[in-house]
Scaffold this motif. Sequence first.
Motif, short mmCIF file in Angstrom:
data_model
loop_
_atom_site.label_atom_id
_atom_site.label_comp_id
_atom_site.label_asym_id
_atom_site.label_seq_id
_atom_site.Cartn_x
_atom_site.Cartn_y
_atom_site.Cartn_z
N TRP A 108 33.12 35.09 41.57
CA TRP A 108 34.25 35.90 42.04
C TRP A 108 35.34 35.05 42.68
CZ3 TRP A 108 36.54 40.50 41.98
CH2 TRP A 108 35.88 41.54 41.32
N SER A 164 32.24 33.62 32.06
CA SER A 164 31.18 33.95 33.02
C SER A 164 29.80 33.69 32.43
CB SER A 164 31.28 35.42 33.45
OG SER A 164 32.45 35.62 34.17
N VAL A 213 28.10 41.25 37.78
CA VAL A 213 29.29 40.40 37.91
C VAL A 213 30.31 40.77 36.83
CG1 VAL A 213 30.15 38.05 37.59
CG2 VAL A 213 28.14 38.44 38.99
N GLY A 232 31.89 44.09 37.53
CA GLY A 232 32.78 43.93 38.67
C GLY A 232 34.07 43.23 38.28
N LEU A 233 33.97 42.16 37.49
CA LEU A 233 35.17 41.44 37.06
C LEU A 233 36.04 42.31 36.16
CD1 LEU A 233 33.85 37.83 36.31
CD2 LEU A 233 35.30 38.55 38.20
N THR A 237 39.53 42.35 37.88
CA THR A 237 40.59 41.42 37.44
C THR A 237 41.94 42.10 37.20
OG1 THR A 237 39.55 41.49 35.26
CG2 THR A 237 39.23 39.49 36.57
N LEU A 286 37.50 41.61 46.64
CA LEU A 286 36.38 40.67 46.72
C LEU A 286 35.20 41.30 47.47
CD1 LEU A 286 36.48 37.86 45.56
CD2 LEU A 286 36.90 36.96 47.83
N GLY A 341 33.89 44.12 45.07
CA GLY A 341 33.45 43.57 43.78
C GLY A 341 32.24 42.68 43.93
N ALA A 342 32.35 41.70 44.84
CA ALA A 342 31.22 40.80 45.06
C ALA A 342 30.14 41.48 45.88
CB ALA A 342 31.71 39.52 45.74
N THR A 389 35.89 49.06 43.60
CA THR A 389 36.68 47.98 43.02
C THR A 389 37.62 48.53 41.96
OG1 THR A 389 34.77 46.55 43.32
CG2 THR A 389 36.53 45.69 41.97
#
Lengths: 220, 194
Positions: free
Chosen positions: A58, A115, A132, A135-136, A140, A177, A180-181, A195
């Motif tokens: 992230w 990723s 991940v 989330g991205l 993004t 962040l 998401g993370a 997110t």
Amino acid sequence: MSVVMTLLKRDLAALMPGSSRGNSLLPLLFFLAVAMLFPFAVGPDAELLGATGGGMIWVAALLAAILPLDRLLAPDLESGFFDQWALRGVTEEVIVAVRLLAHWLSFGPFILLASFPASALLGIDGATLHTVLLGLLAGTPGLAAIGIIISAVTVGLRSGGAALSGLLMIPLAVPLLIFGAGALSTGGEGGLALTGAISLVLVAIAPFAGGAAIRATREG
Amino acid sequence: MEPCRLAASDLACRRGDRVLFSGLAFALETGEACHVTGPNGIGKSSLIRILSGLMRPFAGEVTHTGSMGLVDERLALDEHLPLGKALGFWERIDRCSDASGAIAAMQIAHLLDVPVRYLSTGQRKRAAIARLLNSGRRIWLLDEPLNGLDTQAKGAVEALVAQHCGGGGIALVASHQDFAVPDIRKLHLPDFIA
């Protein structure tokens, strides 16, 4: 519609990695370099790497999104493109919305792809990688929206715009962040949903905030 | 073609804490050309930007009927692209189907494969005027259109302006050089110094 497609084509030609304008693969390589160097810095403790690797991806994605900010809007403003568009009734909002899409396309999908090798380098397991990636995917677009707003706000600055935009981006990206993370540690879908919600709000306001910022620059 | 009009009333322009001009008023009707004169720094470029709507006037207002096109010192063409492709972008925005007339008029056919960054000052000016021709705009705002042009190109631009106004368009030219177009009106900016 054809105006939007014409604009998008030009923006993609300028922003896509390896395009004629000489935009490099730097953000992508930067992202991979962080994933590659992190295990060397932390040491070969597989458990530690597995636990922190998702968060590391992230942070690397956020930093990769900052790299192209200084040439997102400034060259077009300096060379008079925005003036010519304004005279043709193409509003700044449309330009910024198209540029936002092109900016996301130029790093978002590539980071998602990168990723996979990054997760191998960091020793992240399949379930974590899944979180991940989701989330991205949700986050993004929000990073791209923050980037374009900051790029528009700092576009009138003669020097130091690049450094300032990096500094401005970091606090604004904190909510993305965190959720998401954060979804990595809780494993819940609540973080991903938040997110996505933050991203949607940012994407919705970016064209208007960016357009207003560009018009304010012109008055100066 | 429908008539067009460009008018300004009681216009004032301020840059920083200096008022450049004030009380400026004029009206250009279909087919009229106007030459704005004055020394450097008098506000010719600012006047053009105010008329084009890119800058707010300090006082007064501008009204216009008809689409406006601008040629100023900023080229708005992608420096790394060949000229033909860089102009092609604007042709698609302007929905111009045939650019050959403008390219012939400004004699840039041999430059279409040359990247914009290698063009000289005069060649850049020719390209900007070719784009203006392709855009089909009715009101032309030209800021120093003759800068860097040779005698022959200068004549061509003057002829194009005369032809444009003959066809019912309007042209407003800011230049410190002579601009030879029949029946051109003069607007001497120093007369409006605050």
